[in-house]
Design a protein around this motif. Structure first.
Motif, PDB file in Angstrom:
ATOM      1  N   PRO A  94     -34.229 -41.007 -33.307  1.00  0.00           N
ATOM      2  CA  PRO A  94     -34.699 -41.673 -32.159  1.00  0.00           C
ATOM      3  C   PRO A  94     -35.767 -40.470 -31.610  1.00  0.00           C
ATOM      4  CG  PRO A  94     -32.286 -41.933 -33.434  1.00  0.00           C
ATOM      5  CD  PRO A  94     -32.848 -40.749 -34.303  1.00  0.00           C
ATOM      6  N   LEU A  95     -36.526 -41.229 -30.426  1.00  0.00           N
ATOM      7  CA  LEU A  95     -36.987 -39.914 -29.874  1.00  0.00           C
ATOM      8  C   LEU A  95     -35.797 -39.336 -28.845  1.00  0.00           C
ATOM      9  CD1 LEU A  95     -39.902 -42.312 -28.395  1.00  0.00           C
ATOM     10  CD2 LEU A  95     -39.729 -40.359 -30.518  1.00  0.00           C
ATOM     11  N   LYS A  96     -36.068 -38.438 -28.063  1.00  0.00           N
ATOM     12  CA  LYS A  96     -35.604 -37.882 -27.160  1.00  0.00           C
ATOM     13  C   LYS A  96     -36.337 -37.568 -25.825  1.00  0.00           C
ATOM     14  CE  LYS A  96     -32.414 -33.645 -26.659  1.00  0.00           C
ATOM     15  NZ  LYS A  96     -32.154 -32.459 -27.350  1.00  0.00           N
ATOM     16  N   GLU A  97     -35.434 -38.441 -24.644  1.00  0.00           N
ATOM     17  CA  GLU A  97     -36.251 -38.322 -23.552  1.00  0.00           C
ATOM     18  C   GLU A  97     -37.674 -38.938 -23.708  1.00  0.00           C
ATOM     19  OE1 GLU A  97     -35.593 -34.431 -22.153  1.00  0.00           O
ATOM     20  OE2 GLU A  97     -33.381 -34.729 -22.013  1.00  0.00           O
ATOM     21  N   GLY A 123     -46.920 -42.221 -25.035  1.00  0.00           N
ATOM     22  CA  GLY A 123     -48.000 -41.567 -24.514  1.00  0.00           C
ATOM     23  C   GLY A 123     -47.750 -40.101 -23.894  1.00  0.00           C
ATOM     24  N   THR A 124     -46.107 -39.664 -24.976  1.00  0.00           N
ATOM     25  CA  THR A 124     -45.954 -37.787 -24.787  1.00  0.00           C
ATOM     26  C   THR A 124     -46.541 -37.226 -25.826  1.00  0.00           C
ATOM     27  OG1 THR A 124     -43.665 -38.904 -26.276  1.00  0.00           O
ATOM     28  CG2 THR A 124     -43.743 -39.118 -23.664  1.00  0.00           C
ATOM     29  N   TYR A 125     -46.572 -36.211 -25.634  1.00  0.00           N
ATOM     30  CA  TYR A 125     -47.106 -34.953 -26.562  1.00  0.00           C
ATOM     31  C   TYR A 125     -46.242 -33.891 -26.460  1.00  0.00           C
ATOM     32  CZ  TYR A 125     -49.369 -32.729 -23.163  1.00  0.00           C
ATOM     33  OH  TYR A 125     -49.583 -31.580 -22.306  1.00  0.00           O
ATOM     34  N   ARG A 168     -39.877 -38.517 -26.707  1.00  0.00           N
ATOM     35  CA  ARG A 168     -40.889 -38.112 -27.114  1.00  0.00           C
ATOM     36  C   ARG A 168     -40.078 -37.306 -29.078  1.00  0.00           C
ATOM     37  NH1 ARG A 168     -43.509 -34.420 -23.502  1.00  0.00           N
ATOM     38  NH2 ARG A 168     -42.611 -34.184 -21.614  1.00  0.00           N
ATOM     39  N   PHE A 169     -40.942 -37.022 -29.566  1.00  0.00           N
ATOM     40  CA  PHE A 169     -39.898 -36.917 -31.009  1.00  0.00           C
ATOM     41  C   PHE A 169     -39.547 -35.208 -30.541  1.00  0.00           C
ATOM     42  CE2 PHE A 169     -43.251 -38.345 -34.407  1.00  0.00           C
ATOM     43  CZ  PHE A 169     -43.630 -39.648 -33.584  1.00  0.00           C
ATOM     44  N   ASP A 170     -38.275 -35.430 -31.838  1.00  0.00           N
ATOM     45  CA  ASP A 170     -36.857 -34.600 -31.390  1.00  0.00           C
ATOM     46  C   ASP A 170     -37.019 -33.529 -32.959  1.00  0.00           C
ATOM     47  OD1 ASP A 170     -33.970 -33.537 -31.554  1.00  0.00           O
ATOM     48  OD2 ASP A 170     -33.332 -35.789 -30.768  1.00  0.00           O
TER      49      ASP A 170
END
Lengths: 368, 442
Positions: free
Chosen positions: A140-143, A172-174, A145-147
């Motif tokens: 799962p993403l965290k907030e 769109g997070t990086y 973003r990739f965790d």
């Protein structure tokens, strides 16, 4: 006699549901009863290809249609290598980035192995793994973003490839350069780390890393790029990967030669050579349409997830798949996000202002 | 949701010719399999009786002297027996649940044939199985102790409530609480038997997500399972922490969607009630009427959501259903090209077959057309009459709008007291339209 498909077809293929792409526009217009269709579902560049690539497409000599293209995109690999300052043998060109995903999984994985990626990211890593009989571990993403720590926790002896999407589609997070380097240090070269940079050219943030530049220090890194998004030749299907020479030599063994057509190779060359400011023009349009949508959606009280890339996500008060059908009746095609595990969200491609205004008008109408 | 990683269910198989002298071989085989699969004495007797009836019908009418495959399957919480027959146009009619082994003696109708087999099992269905073959399956559930009566001691939830796939004990705790929370007629019977649900989950026939706090106390849960090839039925979500209903229900639904969104499922359907807070994520398909014992009547609402873009499709129908379909497709914003099928005098002959799936616990029989023929009206009449005499209070008839010849049943159904109740998108080759029998002559 009918073939016994139960026996002939591996279970991982039998159980896989084939992805059904959208019907052609004329069919959709007919089905939904709309006169025109704004395509805001595939993150295409509304400006199209750079002028040089347009010229290549326009003037492609018909007799060359009978001639096989370069089987390994020889000239283009040389140009890509020069662009990145690496050797041509460190580059493999594919029929879109989707094909190079398949090359990598075929090269490194066999049944019993696993890959690791996120739950809410580009689906093709997971799909290719699953129908190849490879376990896909989705973290799962965290907030949004990739965790990284959670992905590291899922690694075991059977983990062969980790897929990162940077910036992530659809959030769109990086990861910054520091975050990515820390992750690569933790992996310690035990797995291949794919950094999918399909939206690389859209990112303007200063701390955003160039995955190809990390290959020297981290030979387990394989970076993906595409000509479908910023360079606007999605219809020609062409993308590439870059990595360490020995790693790419292994991947080349699973690579289908002659899969990239001659027009695509020539147009991609022209994209790399563009000196007309295509990227700057596209970025300016993205800034304008992004600002417009954020303001309008904010007025409507709809939460927005907006990061890097030529898209944003809108959270709706109800079903995204119903919104898709209602918007289609209004001639606007967006991407419902349930398939990305974001139920009740839609992803909208940033495009020209006429399309953006049409989308807002339609959205207000269906939510009224 | 993938079955690819499941261990195959244990199967015992035999093949023999459909001859009355082999009847004892069949009953002995089914009896031995039932014992090997751990079925109780009563269940063993009942599924043996069903197998005896089916094989007798096969010997007398369906395929006398022809090879029959028989497979006994250990489904963990049930035992199944599947018969695969070769069929020809001459003997098709015998596969109707209401067909008689001695059709010349009217007084024997209700005591013979497949309807008798259906009485002693929990489920019976008939499906096409390749070219010129039909599979007739019966299933008998194992017996499980009911959920204990005592209530858990009330306690406050502690810390964050998170969703996860439950272990067996947590799943049982959820099922016990769910059966107390909503014991209505819509909830499937298996909610009364927590151990059965654990076995169903282990068999891969149902999946669960449970919400629990940091101490492991169960705050809610949801079950889901494939209803058809491409449609997943959700049961729940149920929430046991009223102040947190909205959040826990939404989290459970999100977790369910996360597990189904990248499977072969194209949609989720709820047929057993949906909590208010998550209804906005679904579309109402309408409601069927549930007729209960003692004249009780209740609504049976259905909710739906697609998991992907609607790809659109072609549907075939009779003109008499056109207005209903136009209205429903317009209301649901589903893109469909409706093509009308017209009877232009072409010859229809032979015996039609309807598949009958019976669910005795909710007094329901679901009929589906399996094979066309020249006797649609007479066949429907037989089914309505016999199933009524069997005491079934709820008769449903599903037509697949993706199969053109099904359209010829529309006027037959409308003329015999069936009314279109709802559309189930993509539940067949295209959408299914569910007709419900209301028992009134036109």
């Amino acid at each position: 006699m009918e073939p016994n498909l139960e026996r002939l077809v591996p279970a991982c293929v039998r159980e896989f549901e084939p992805y059904i792409p959208s019907k052609p526009d004329h069919e959709l217009r007919n089905l939904y009863g709309c006169d025109r269709l704004y395509r805001l579902n595939n993150n295409e560049n509304p400006l199209g290809p750079p002028p040089g690539a347009q010229e290549i497409i326009r003037r492609f000599p018909p007799p060359l249609g009978a001639v096989y293209p370069s089987g390994d995109s020889y000239d283009l690999r040389g140009e890509i290598a020069a662009f990145h300052g690496i050797h041509p043998d460190q580059v493999l060109v594919g029929n879109g980035a989707n094909e190079v995903i398949t090359f990598v999984i075929k090269a490194f994985c066999e049944p019993g192995d696993n890959i690791i990626t996120a739950d809410r990211t580009f689906a093709v890593y997971e799909w290719v793994a699953v129908f190849s009989g490879i376990e896909a571990r989705v973290v799962p993403l965290k907030e949004g973003r990739f965790d990284g720590p959670a992905m590291l926790d899922r690694i075991d002896d059977a983990t062969k490839v980790i897929f990162l999407c940077n910036p992530n589609n659809p959030t769109g997070t990086y990861w910054s350069r520091d975050t990515l380097v820390a992750f690569l240090e933790a992996v310690g070269g035990r797995q291949i780390v794919v950094v999918d940079e399909a939206y690389f050219e859209f990112v303007e943030a200063g701390d955003y890393p160039d995955g190809v530049s990390l290959v020297g220090a981290y030979p387990n890194v394989v970076a993906f790029r595409t000509f479908s998004k910023m360079y606007g030749i999605a219809g020609l299907r062409i993308g590439y990967l870059a990595g360490d020479r020995n790693v790419v030599d292994m991947i080349r063994r699973t690579c289908v030669v002659y899969s990239v057509n001659a027009v695509a190779q020539a147009a991609a060359l022209a994209c790399l050579r563009d000196d007309t400011g295509h990227i700057a023009r596209t970025r300016a349009l993205m800034r304008q349409s992004r600002a417009f949508l954020r303001e309008e959606l904010g007025r409507m009280g709809l939460p927005v997830i907006c990061g890097e890339g030529n898209f944003l996500i809108v959270k709706l008060p109800g079903s995204d798949t119903l919104a898709y059908r209602k918007l289609m009746r209004e001639g606007v095609m967006i991407r419902p996000m349930t398939g990305f595990r974001y139920p009740n969200h839609i992803r909208v491609t940033l495009a020209g202002m006429e399309a953006m205004e049409a989308f807002i008008r339609a959205l207000k109408k269906i939510l009224a | 949701m993938s079955a690819a990683n499941r261990e195959p269910d244990p199967v015992l198989a035999m093949q023999l010719e459909a001859r009355p002298s082999f009847l004892s071989v069949v009953t002995g085989f089914v009896d031995s399999a039932a014992r090997a699969f751990g079925m109780g004495r009563e269940e063993t007797l009942k599924i043996g009786l069903a197998a005896e009836e089916i094989f007798s019908v096969a010997c007398e009418r369906i395929c006398p002297g022809k090879p029959v495959d028989i497979r006994c399957l250990d489904g963990k919480y049930f035992m199944g027996v599947a018969f695969r027959f070769p069929v020809s146009a001459l003997d098709m009619g015998a596969l109707n649940i209401t067909a008689s082994a001695r059709c010349d003696r009217e007084e024997d109708l209700e005591e013979t044939g497949l309807i008798l087999a259906s009485r002693s099992v929990d489920r019976l269905r008939i499906d096409p199985d390749g070219r010129n073959r039909v599979r007739l399956s019966v299933e008998k559930d194992k017996s499980y102790p009911p959920a204990p009566e005592e209530s858990p001691a009330p306690a406050a939830f502690r810390g964050t409530v998170a969703t996860a796939t439950p272990d067996g004990e947590t799943l049982k705790r959820y099922v016990i609480q769910a059966s107390r929370l909503s014991p209505g007629p819509l909830l499937p019977d298996f909610f009364r038997y927590p151990g059965k649900v654990v076995d169903m989950a282990a068999a891969g026939d149902v999946q669960a997500v449970v919400a629990a706090d940091e101490t492991g106390r169960v705050a809610g849960g949801i079950l889901f399972r494939f209803l058809t090839e491409r449609v997943v039925e959700i049961l729940g979500p149920q929430v046991f922490d009223p102040p947190a209903t909205e959040k826990v229900a939404a989290d459970l639904l999100d977790a369910c969607i996360a597990r189904t969104a990248r499977t072969k499922a194209i949609g989720l359907v709820s047929l057993t009630g949906l909590p208010g807070p998550v209804q906005s994520q679904f579309e109402s398909l309408g409601a069927l009427t549930l007729f209960g014992k003692g004249g009780r009547v209740s609504e049976r609402p259905a909710w739906y959501r697609l998991l992907h873009e609607d790809p659109g499709c072609v549907v075939w129908t009779d003109g008499a259903l056109g207005e209903f379909l136009q209205g429903e497709y317009g209301r649901l914003f589903l893109a469909r090209e409706i093509r009308e099928v017209r009877d232009l005098g072409e010859t229809r002959s032979g015996s039609s077959i309807f598949s009958a799936e019976v669910h005795r616990e909710r007094s329901e029989a679901v009929l589906r057309p399996l094979w066309p023929g020249g006797d649609l009206a007479a066949n429907l009449e037989r089914h309505v009459r016999f199933l009524g005499e069997e005491g079934f209070l709820n008769l449903l008839f599903e037509l697949d709008l993706g199969v053109s010849w099904h359209a010829s049943l529309v006027p037959v159904l409308l003329g015999r007291g069936f009314r279109p109740g709802m559309i189930l998108p993509f539940a067949g080759q295209a959408d299914l339209v569910v007709f419900q029998y209301h028992g009134t002559e036109p």
